[in-house]
Scaffold this active site. Structure first.
Site, PDB file in Angstrom:
ATOM      1  N   GLU A   1      -1.657   5.037  -7.641  1.00 43.42           N
ATOM      2  CA  GLU A   1      -1.246   6.052  -6.574  1.00 43.42           C
ATOM      3  C   GLU A   1       0.047   6.556  -6.801  1.00 43.42           C
ATOM      4  OE1 GLU A   1      -3.147   5.704  -3.778  1.00 43.42           O
ATOM      5  OE2 GLU A   1      -1.764   6.524  -1.956  1.00 43.42           O
TER       6      GLU A   1
ATOM      7  N   CYS B   1      27.422  31.927  12.243  1.00 41.60           N
ATOM      8  CA  CYS B   1      28.683  32.281  12.993  1.00 41.60           C
ATOM      9  C   CYS B   1      29.425  33.097  12.084  1.00 41.60           C
ATOM     10  CB  CYS B   1      29.464  31.382  13.795  1.00 41.60           C
ATOM     11  SG  CYS B   1      30.986  31.484  14.134  1.00 41.60           S
TER      12      CYS B   1
ATOM     13  N   CYS C   1      32.300  29.541  19.556  1.00 45.42           N
ATOM     14  CA  CYS C   1      33.596  30.440  19.738  1.00 45.42           C
ATOM     15  C   CYS C   1      32.916  31.842  20.331  1.00 45.42           C
ATOM     16  CB  CYS C   1      34.243  30.745  18.458  1.00 45.42           C
ATOM     17  SG  CYS C   1      33.333  31.381  17.200  1.00 45.42           S
TER      18      CYS C   1
ATOM     19  N   LYS D   1       0.722  -1.178   0.158  1.00 49.96           N
ATOM     20  CA  LYS D   1      -0.039   0.030  -0.012  1.00 49.96           C
ATOM     21  C   LYS D   1       0.789   1.264  -0.142  1.00 49.96           C
ATOM     22  CE  LYS D   1      -4.143   1.893   2.191  1.00 49.96           C
ATOM     23  NZ  LYS D   1      -3.748   3.373   2.354  1.00 49.96           N
TER      24      LYS D   1
ATOM     25  N   CYS E   1      27.837  33.008  18.969  1.00 44.94           N
ATOM     26  CA  CYS E   1      28.047  31.418  18.618  1.00 44.94           C
ATOM     27  C   CYS E   1      28.363  30.759  19.883  1.00 44.94           C
ATOM     28  CB  CYS E   1      29.270  31.271  17.624  1.00 44.94           C
ATOM     29  SG  CYS E   1      30.095  29.842  17.352  1.00 44.94           S
TER      30      CYS E   1
HETATM   31  S1  IVH Z   1      -7.733  -0.283  -4.038  1.00 42.82           S
HETATM   32  C1  IVH Z   1     -11.688   0.118  -4.316  1.00 42.82           C
HETATM   33  N1  IVH Z   1      -4.887  -0.731  -3.891  1.00 42.82           N
HETATM   34  O1  IVH Z   1      -5.140   3.298  -0.304  1.00 42.82           O
HETATM   35  C2  IVH Z   1     -10.689   0.179  -3.708  1.00 42.82           C
HETATM   36  N2  IVH Z   1      -5.723   1.061  -2.862  1.00 42.82           N
HETATM   37  O2  IVH Z   1      -7.578   3.372   1.649  1.00 42.82           O
HETATM   38  C3  IVH Z   1      -9.869   1.235  -4.247  1.00 42.82           C
HETATM   39  N3  IVH Z   1      -3.901   2.465  -1.789  1.00 42.82           N
HETATM   40  O3  IVH Z   1      -7.829   5.491  -1.866  1.00 42.82           O
HETATM   41  C4  IVH Z   1      -8.392   1.068  -3.557  1.00 42.82           C
HETATM   42  N4  IVH Z   1      -2.179   1.134  -2.569  1.00 42.82           N
HETATM   43  O4  IVH Z   1      -5.170   5.637  -2.212  1.00 42.82           O
HETATM   44  C5  IVH Z   1      -5.886  -0.124  -3.521  1.00 42.82           C
HETATM   45  N5  IVH Z   1      -2.846  -1.531  -4.094  1.00 42.82           N
HETATM   46  C6  IVH Z   1      -3.678  -0.406  -3.620  1.00 42.82           C
HETATM   47  C7  IVH Z   1      -3.357   0.649  -2.935  1.00 42.82           C
HETATM   48  C8  IVH Z   1      -4.375   1.532  -2.705  1.00 42.82           C
HETATM   49  C9  IVH Z   1      -2.574   2.516  -2.056  1.00 42.82           C
HETATM   50  C10 IVH Z   1      -4.835   3.947  -1.298  1.00 42.82           C
HETATM   51  C11 IVH Z   1      -5.563   4.365  -2.196  1.00 42.82           C
HETATM   52  C12 IVH Z   1      -6.879   4.415  -1.586  1.00 42.82           C
HETATM   53  C13 IVH Z   1      -6.538   4.210  -0.416  1.00 42.82           C
HETATM   54  C14 IVH Z   1      -7.503   3.382   0.314  1.00 42.82           C
END
Ligand code: IVH
Length: 674
Positions: free
Chosen positions: A180, A432, A417, A122, A414
C-alpha cells in the site's frame, strides 16, 4: 562503444557509490534508521551524478539517480495482474470479527485445533503490485479492479520505500509483491498548505492525495510528494514462499521491503481482537492514517484450505474502525482576518465529537473553496478530523437541503476595519488592503512572538490583545519597550508573571537571524525560506540591501519570493520597525557566520568539485564565506577559483576550458591560512 572508454576506477567507484546510496535510502526510508547525515548522503549522490554525467555508460536502472525518469509515453497502459488482486471482507465490530473466526474454524472442518493470526494495521492508501525480475523492479501497477490495473512504473520508482533492486543475492526469477502506497499525515498537511497558497484545490484526505500523486503523468511531481509504502504479501513467485504469513513478511523484509511497523502474530482470535480494540483507541498516535486492522490466518496451508470467494479470501478480514467523520449542520459562515490581511471564511457548526475532540469551527480556506464545496449556511455537512489536525468539511449532503440555505458571499469590506478588500488576479486569497488593520497588527505580533519564531514565552494572544487595547504596543518593535509597570496594569499579572515575561522578552533579543527574518512576516518567507536566506546573507542589512537579482541567485528563491523580499524592505514603515528592533538591542546578524568585510576572499567566487581530504565541502564553504567569498554550484567565466579535490568531475574540464584558476587543497589552505 562508449563503455570501452570508461576507466576501471570510475566504474568501481560508481558501483560502490550506487550500493552505498541505495543502502542509505533503505536505512532512511525503509528502516527509518539512517546511519549517515543528509549532507554526507548529498555529497555521495552528487559525486555519483557527476560520474554518470561524465560517463553515461555507468548509469544502471537501479542507480539512485534514476528514480525520476521520463513520463510514460501515452498515459498509463493497462496491466493484467498475474493473480487476481482480491479485496477484503469487512468486520465492523468485535462480534463480526468473532463470526469471521467461527467461519474459519468451520471452514477448516475442525481439523485445526488452533488457528494463529497475523494482525497488520490497515493503511489508508492505494494498493499496488510490484514485479521484480531477476531482482530488478520491472513493473509497478495499481490494483485497479483487481484484474486490470494501470502501469505506473515510472511513478512508483520515485517512492523511496520501493526497492529498485531486491537485497537478495539469489532472488526468485520473478516475484510480484503487493503493498500500500500512502502519504504520511504531515506530508499531506504540507501539500495542502502549498496548494492553498497556489490557489489549487486541496485534497480531501491522505488517501486521495496518495492516489492523485501516483496518477501524475510527470514522475517528477510524484517524486515531490513524500510518499511511502508498506508491503504485506507475495502475490506470485517462481521461488518458494515460507509456510506462514508471519515468515512471509520476514522474507519480504529480507528482500528489502518496508513492512508495517506494528505487525503482530496472535496465537488466538482473542489476542487479535485486543489488538484491534487497542489500535482503535490509539490510531491518532500514528503519523499516518489507518482505517482498520487486517486480520489474517497465519498458516498458508490453512489459507489454501479456506480458499477465496470471487471477491475476497476467506482467510482474512478487515476490521474497520468507525469513521472519523460525522455529520453536523452549519450555523454560520464567518470571515476572519489573518496577519497578512487574508480573509478566511470559517464555518461555525453545531458542536460535534469527531476524531477525539469536539469540533465547532472548520476553515473553508477561501472563496473558491467555499464555491467548490458549495457550503451554505443551514447545510448538513460531513466533518472530518484526523489526529491533532484541523477539522474540515468533507462535503455537503445536498439531499438534506430544504431550500432555505443561504449561500456565502465574500464581503467587499474588511469585517474588522471596514477597509476595501482586494483579490489579485490569479490568486485565491482576498486581502484587506489596510496594513494598519487591527486584525493584521494583532496577527503579525502573535506570529512574531509565537513558538518556533521568536519564542516569547508568556506573550500569548490574550496578553497581546490587552497590550494592544491599552496602546502599549502597536507593532513588533514595541514589544521590547514594554515596561514592568505596564504589565502590572494588566489583569492577572503579578510579580512573578511580570518578571517571567520581562525575562522572556529579553531572551528574544538574542535569537538567530532566521527567526527574526521569519518573524517579520515577509510574504512567502516561511521558516524554511528564512533559513535559506540567513545562510546566504549574514545580516538583516545584507538581506535588505539585496536586489531581486541577488536574491534569485540563491537556490530555492524564485521570482515571487525575491519580489516580496525586496518589496518588504522597500516599505518605510517596515524599515522603521527594524530600526526600532535594532535600537532595542535585538540581534540583527548571525555573528559566527558574518562574512568578514574586506576579508581576504572578498568578492571571490568559488566552485568545489571532487572529494576533499582535510574538510567536508560544507566546512570548505563555511571557510570561504567567512573570509568574504562566495560558493556557487556551476563553473562560469565569472568563477575565480575551482577548488578541485580527488577525482574531480566535469566541473574541472569546464574550468580548464574557460581558463578559470584551478587550485588544490594545499593551495586552498595557503589561501585561507587554515
Ligand atoms: S491484504 C488478498 N493487508 O485493503 C488480500 N490489504 O480491502 C489482499 N490494505 O486492496 C489485501 N493494508 O489496499 C491487505 N495489511 C494489509 C492491508 C491491506 C491495507 C488494503 C489494500 C487492499 C484493501 C482491501
Amino acid at each position: 562503444m562508449r563503455a570501452k572508454g570508461i576507466p576501471a576506477e570510475a566504474r568501481a567507484e560508481a558501483e560502490r557509490l550506487r550500493e552505498e546510496l541505495n543502502y542509505h535510502v533503505y536505512r532512511y526510508y525503509t528502516l527509518d534508521d539512517p546511519v549517515v547525515s543528509d549532507a554526507e548522503y548529498d555529497e555521495k549522490y552528487r559525486r555519483l551524478s557527476d560520474l554518470e554525467a561524465d560517463y553515461p555508460g555507468l548509469v544502471t536502472p537501479d542507480s539512485p539517480t534514476q528514480r525520476v525518469g521520463p513520463p510514460p509515453a501515452a498515459g498509463f497502459a493497462p496491466v493484467s495482474h498475474r493473480g487476481r488482486m482480491l479485496s477484503l471482507d469487512n468486520a465492523f465490530n468485535q462480534d463480526e470479527l468473532r463470526a469471521f473466526a467461527d467461519r474459519v474454524a468451520r471452514g477448516l472442518g475442525g481439523r485445526a485445533s488452533t488457528v494463529a493470526y497475523v494482525c497488520e494495521l490497515k493503511m489508508d492508501g492505494v494498493a499496488v503490485a510490484l514485479t521484480y525480475e531477476e531482482g530488478l523492479l520491472t513493473q509497478g501497477a495499481t490494483r485497479g479492479d483487481g484484474e486490470t490495473g494501470e502501469d505506473i512504473t515510472p511513478n512508483l520508482r520515485t517512492v523511496p520505500a520501493v526497492p529498485l533492486r531486491l537485497l537478495s543475492a539469489s532472488p526468485p526469477q520473478l516475484i510480484e509483491v503487493i503493498g500500500e502506497v500512502y502519504m504520511p499525515e504531515a506530508s499531506f498537511q504540507n501539500l495542502n498548505k502549498e496548494r492553498l497558497e497556489k490557489g489549487e484545490p486541496v485534497f480531501a484526505n491522505p488517501r486521495n492525495a496518495a492516489a492523485g500523486s501516483l496518477r501524475q503523468l510527470n514522475p517528477a511531481v510524484t517524486a515531490s510528494r513524500s510518499l511511502s509504502m508498506v508491503t504485506f504479501g507475495v502475490a506470485y513467485s517462481t521461488g518458494d514462499i515460507p509456510a506462514t504469513h508471519w515468515d512471509e513478511l520476514d522474507y519480504l523484509r529480507e528482500l528489502g521491503f518496508r513492512l508495517g511497523e506494528h505487525n503482530v502474530r496472535c496465537a488466538t482470535i482473542d489476542e487479535a481482537a485486543d489488538f484491534c480494540a487497542g489500535w482503535q483507541e490509539k490510531r491518532r498516535e500514528l503519523d499516518y492514517e489507518i482505517d482498520g486492522v487486517v486480520v489474517k490466518v497465519d498458516s498458508r496451508t490453512q489459507q489454501a484450505a479456506l480458499g477465496a470467494t470471487s471477491k475476497s479470501p476467506r482467510w482474512a478480514i478487515a476490521y474497520k474502525f468507525p469513521p472519523e467523520e460525522k455529520t453536523t449542520t452549519v450555523d454560520d459562515i464567518l470571515v476572519s482576518v489573518g496577519r497578512t490581511g487574508v480573509l478566511t471564511p470559517v464555518a461555525v457548526m453545531e458542536p460535534v465529537f469527531v476524531g477525539g475532540s469536539t469540533v465547532t469551527h472548520a476553515t473553508l480556506h477561501n472563496e473558491d473553496e467555499v464555491r467548490r464545496k458549495d457550503v451554505r449556511v443551514g447545510d448538513t455537512v460531513i466533518v472530518r478530523k484526523a489526529g491533532d489536525v484541523i477539522p474540515e468539511i468533507v462535503k455537503v449532503i445536498t439531499d438534506k437541503r430544504s431550500g432555505k440555505e443561504r449561500a456565502f458571499k465574500m464581503p467587499g469590506r474588511c469585517p474588522v476595519c471596514n477597509s476595501k478588500v482586494e483579490r489579485e488576479e490569479g490568486e485565491a486569497a482576498t486581502r484587506c488592503v489596510n496594513i494598519a488593520c487591527p486584525a493584521q497588527t494583532f496577527g503579525r505580533i502573535a506570529h512574531f512572538a509565537g513558538r518556533g519564531v521568536m519564542d516569547i514565552d508568556g506573550l500569548g494572544e490574550v496578553t497581546i490583545s490587552m497590550l494592544l487595547d491599552r496602546g502599549f504596543i502597536g507593532d513588533v518593535g514595541d514589544i521590547f519597550y514594554v515596561t514592568p509597570e505596564q504589565l502590572y496594569e494588566l489583569p492577572g499579572f503579578k510579580e512573578k508573571s511580570v518578571d517571567n515575561l520581562m525575562k522572556a522578552i529579553d531572551a528574544a533579543r538574542d535569537r538567530p537571524l532566521w527567526r527574526l527574518l521569519y518573524g517579520l512576516g515577509i510574504r512567502h518567507v516561511g521558516a524554511h525560506m528564512a533559513q535559506v536566506l540567513a545562510k546566504r546573507f549574514p545580516s538583516i542589512d545584507a538581506v535588505s540591501a539585496a536586489s531581486e537579482d541577488d536574491l534569485l541567485t540563491v537556490e530555492g528563491v524564485g521570482p515571487n519570493i525575491a519580489e516580496s523580499v525586496v518589496f518588504f524592505f522597500d516599505q518605510q514603515e517596515n524599515m522603521r520597525v527594524i530600526e526600532k528592533l535594532r535600537r532595542a538591542g535585538v540581534r540583527m546578524a548571525d555573528e559566527a557566520r558574518t562574512r568578514r568585510k574586506g576579508g581576504p576572499l572578498e568578492g571571490k567566487t568559488f566552485v568545489l568539485t571532487g572529494a576533499l581530504v582535510g574538510f567536508t565541502r560544507e566546512q570548505a564553504s563555511d571557510i570561504i564565506e567567512e573570509l568574504g567569498g562566495r560558493v556557487t554550484s556551476s563553473v562560469s567565466k565569472k568563477t575565480d577559483y575551482v577548488l578541485a579535490g580527488a577525482e574531480p568531475g566535469s566541473k574541472l574540464d569546464k574550468a580548464q576550458a574557460l581558463g578559470v584558476t584551478v587550485i588544490d587543497e594545499a593551495e586552498f589552505k595557503r589561501l585561507t591560512r587554515t
